[in-house]
Design a protein around this motif. Structure first.
Motif, mmCIF file in Angstrom:
data_model
loop_
_atom_site.group_PDB
_atom_site.id
_atom_site.type_symbol
_atom_site.label_atom_id
_atom_site.label_comp_id
_atom_site.label_asym_id
_atom_site.label_seq_id
_atom_site.Cartn_x
_atom_site.Cartn_y
_atom_site.Cartn_z
ATOM 1 N N ALA A 93 0.833 -1.209 0.000
ATOM 2 C CA ALA A 93 0.000 0.000 0.000
ATOM 3 C C ALA A 93 0.867 1.258 0.000
ATOM 4 C CB ALA A 93 -0.917 -0.010 1.217
ATOM 5 N N HIS A 94 1.916 1.258 0.794
ATOM 6 C CA HIS A 94 2.753 2.457 0.874
ATOM 7 C C HIS A 94 3.588 2.650 -0.398
ATOM 8 C CE1 HIS A 94 1.454 3.151 4.857
ATOM 9 N NE2 HIS A 94 2.009 2.062 5.351
ATOM 10 N N LEU A 95 4.040 1.546 -0.963
ATOM 11 C CA LEU A 95 4.827 1.669 -2.200
ATOM 12 C C LEU A 95 3.931 2.166 -3.340
ATOM 13 C CD1 LEU A 95 6.981 -1.575 -1.855
ATOM 14 C CD2 LEU A 95 7.756 0.778 -1.594
ATOM 15 N N ALA A 96 2.696 1.688 -3.366
ATOM 16 C CA ALA A 96 1.762 2.173 -4.389
ATOM 17 C C ALA A 96 1.497 3.672 -4.188
ATOM 18 C CB ALA A 96 0.463 1.377 -4.324
ATOM 19 N N ALA A 97 1.345 4.075 -2.944
ATOM 20 C CA ALA A 97 1.091 5.497 -2.658
ATOM 21 C C ALA A 97 2.302 6.351 -3.051
ATOM 22 C CB ALA A 97 0.768 5.684 -1.180
ATOM 23 N N SER A 98 3.500 5.819 -2.843
ATOM 24 C CA SER A 98 4.705 6.593 -3.192
ATOM 25 C C SER A 98 4.779 6.808 -4.700
ATOM 26 C CB SER A 98 5.970 5.888 -2.688
ATOM 27 O OG SER A 98 6.282 4.760 -3.491
#
Lengths: 419, 290
Positions: free
Chosen positions: A69-74
């Protein structure tokens, strides 16, 4: 099949309690340091300042299956997908901001930030942290050794002044002194007299205990404990290195290993192929390490235990600050850069009677991916079979577990034929 | 390349006093294919920095053998790995002997200890190059400033300005400031471009932009201006900033979101071409900028 060591659960329990306490301290507004793993965090320990290690926090996020989720958001925020993940995941999580998507609901802003310029991107990652949080930042220099000796591990335990170079040590000492001054300013207190010397002496004792444990495991007729047990028993004390608990735990672990060996314990009764895992842990799929035991193949080695001795033991010669500088000056580089990394892994493979080395190659964490072909070549020349797996330590999105298992099984077959 | 000091590393300061008067050449952005039967290609990871790869393959091809020394500028992206790989490949006998390699370090901190360290590094480099003849130092900064002004005024194409900068570094000469004959009208009709991102080695992207407008600010190039980026974009009246990185980039991409924010704030269009080879070819690029 061996049962788990009691000390493994004890280490996990200690870490849980420590994390709970740390969370409470941070929630109460106590300033803390956020630092990369290859920085001199002894500075913070001696001061009694809480420290959150970037890569540890990254592994916590990954272990909670939050990394995707965080990598997608980045990437949605404009950071492309080839940027480093292991060292950047905590930053991405902090930028993401959603408390429900973060361990502890997210970290408060740190009191200070610290990284070494040991990778080209680390200063930029930490500059983003500073921009995001407003915390003061110290980037420590990482000048390269001009003439590195391949067999560094024995020489640096005692003869580090010559082995690392006086000019680089002078610089690192000055930068650690500057970091200390900043930490004291942020904490609002001075480091107690003699605290660093005492800490360094206890770390020395701790690492010698791990050295003994590593030697016993390497020499045991069969691997007595899984690397999934070795890792927490060494890494949790390493995060707290030099504390009374860490020293006592290292002793408990060493004794537990000795007892297991005396009992004739083995992870795999019919041990046929001994494997080493080269690189950082596969934090989102630690079950991978046990997947080959039914085939008589056991992961008998990971870097964390032997590196506690070779990477950290530095006799202080009455100057603990300089010994600390000697410890950190090439800390991560020893594991990844030629000629150091190849020679060290060969030394360890021979000591542990390794048949097959499994090397993780994180393409998007180039400082960790670089040098892996040199390591593989050195091992092959020493008679150790190798398998390389392209994967990232914390990004499960591109992980193909079936393919990786097939590659290792093929390597096991090759190793078996050679025996 | 006789009696030259070859320098590798993005941003290596050719005009540093330590190098004053020496015949220096910057080999950082050279392209080199692996030779048939290369002994080292298999040891170079596919994601290895493209300029580090070129440097190592150049060593294997003995492209630098006539030089007196090769100096690796530690602060350049990937440069430490270039040095590590080169020394190790030599140690293993996979690269030929050749000119001595020297690692030129710099502290990243400020303060007296950093100054002392840097001074010692300079002294060691001076000693390593002590036998080489020195002549009157050339003025690089002056001509570079002139060329920069020409580009800012769209009096030269982006491709030609880039070619001159690369050539000057590769030959160790001051950059050419000769006037160009091409009409300026074509270039001033379209958008005013800035180009940023990872360092390029080829000029096809520049040529592509030159056909569509005026490239008045080249932030990826060697000797790029170091002024505040916002000031530069304002002074050069940039209307479109074009961004690209190489397919294995793990460094320059960190700067993109900040630049994106800056452009949004300034009303400058930001065009991200994504991953692009450092030596792009025409088929790698879209027909026109969208």
């Amino acid at each position: 099949m061996t049962r788990a060591l009691d000390c493994t659960a004890e280490a996990a329990a200690y870490q849980r309690d420590w994390a709970k306490g740390l969370r409470a301290r941070l929630a109460a507004g106590e300033p803390y340091a956020f630092a990369n793993a290859d920085t001199p965090m002894e500075v913070f320990h001696a001061l009694g300042m809480p420290v959150v290690v970037n890569q540890w926090w990254s592994s916590v996020i990954a272990a909670k299956k939050l990394s995707a989720a965080h990598l997608a958001a980045s990437e949605a925020a404009g950071f492309h997908g080839r940027l480093a993940k292991y060292s950047a995941l905590p930053l991405f999580a902090a930028m993401d901001g959603r408390p429900e998507m973060q361990p502890w609901g997210g970290l408060p802003a740190p009191g200070l930030l610290c990284a070494r310029a040991s990778a080209d991107d680390h200063p930029l990652i930490f500059a983003e942290w500073a921009r995001l949080t407003g915390a003061p930042l110290r980037i420590l220099s990482a000048p390269g050794h001009p003439d590195p000796a391949p067999d560094w591990w024995d020489m640096l335990r005692d003869g580090w002044e010559k082995g690392t170079g006086g000019d680089r040590l002078d610089l690192m000492v000055a930068e650690i002194e500057d970091l200390t001054a900043l930490a004291e300013e942020v904490a609002g207190r001075r480091t107690p007299d003699g605290a660093l010397a005492g800490l360094m002496a206890r770390i020395d004792r701790q690492e010698r205990l791990f050295d003994e444990a590593a030697q016993m495991i390497a020499e045991a007729p069969r691997c007595p404990i899984r690397i999934s047990e070795m890792i927490p028993n060494v890494m949790i004390p390493q995060w707290h290195r030099g504390s009374d608990w860490a020293l006592a735990h290292a002793e408990r672990f060493r004794d537990a290993v000795a007892a297991r060996i005396a009992e004739g314990a083995a992870v795999v009764e019919d041990e046929q192929v001994r494997m080493m895992w080269i690189g950082a842990g596969l934090w989102f799929d630690t079950g991978f390490y046990q997947a080959f035991e039914a085939l008589g193949a056991v992961f008998a080695w990971s870097m964390y235990l032997p590196f506690a001795a070779d990477g950290y033991l530095r006799t202080d010669h009455g100057d603990p600050m300089r010994a600390l500088a000697a410890r950190v000056i090439d800390l991560n580089e020893h594991l990844h850069q030629p000629p150091w990394a190849g020679a060290w892994h060969v030394k360890e493979a021979l000591r542990a009677r390794i048949d097959l080395a499994v090397i993780i190659v994180p393409e998007s964490d180039r400082p960790s991916g670089y040098g892996t072909r040199f390591i593989a070549r050195a091992l092959e020349q020493a008679g150790v079979k190798t398998v390389t797996i392209e994967a990232d330590m914390v990004d499960a999105r591109a992980w193909d577990g079936d393919k990786a298992r097939a590659l290792v099984m093929d390597g096991i077959e090759r190793a078996r034929k050679e025996r | 390349m006789s009696a030259s000091v070859l320098l590798f590393g993005h941003g290596v300061p050719l005009s540093d006093p330590v190098l004053a008067g020496l015949a220096v050449r910057d080999i950082t952005r050279l392209f080199q294919e692996p030779a048939p039967g290369s002994r080292i290609d298999a040891l170079l990871e596919p994601f290895l920095d493209p300029y580090v790869r070129g440097f190592l393959l150049g060593m294997e091809a003995r492209a630098f053998d006539e030089a007196a020394a090769i100096v690796v500028w530690r602060q350049g992206a990937g440069a430490l790995h270039a040095y590590r790989y080169a020394t190790e490949l030599r140690r293993q006998g996979l690269l030929p002997a050749g000119p001595p390699l020297h690692l030129w370090n710099r502290a990243v901190s400020a303060g007296p200890a950093a100054q002392v360290f840097d001074a010692r590094q300079d002294a060691q480099l001076t000693q390593a190059l002590a036998r080489l003849p020195r002549e009157t130092p050339v003025d690089r900064a002056g001509p570079l400033a002139v060329l920069e002004a020409m580009q800012a005024a769209a009096q030269i194409t982006g491709g030609e300005a880039f070619r001159r900068r690369l050539r000057a570094r590769a030959c160790g000469e001051p950059v050419s400031t000769a006037p160009v004959q091409a009409p300026a009208s074509d270039r001033t009709a379209g958008p005013r471009f800035a180009l940023a991102g990872a360092p390029l080695g080829g000029r096809e992207l520049h040529a592509w932009l030159d056909r569509q407008g005026a490239l008045v600010l080249d932030l990826q190039g060697p000797d790029a201006p170091r002024d505040d980026v916002g000031d530069l974009l304002t002074r050069r009246r940039v209307s479109v900033l074009v961004w690209q990185v190489d397919p294995n980039d793990d460094l320059h991409g960190w700067r993109k979101p900040a630049l994106l924010r800056l452009c949004a704030k300034m009303g400058i269009r930001f065009v991200d071409l994504g991953f692009l080879s450092p030596w792009p070819q025409r088929p790698d690029l879209p027909k026109v900028l969208r």
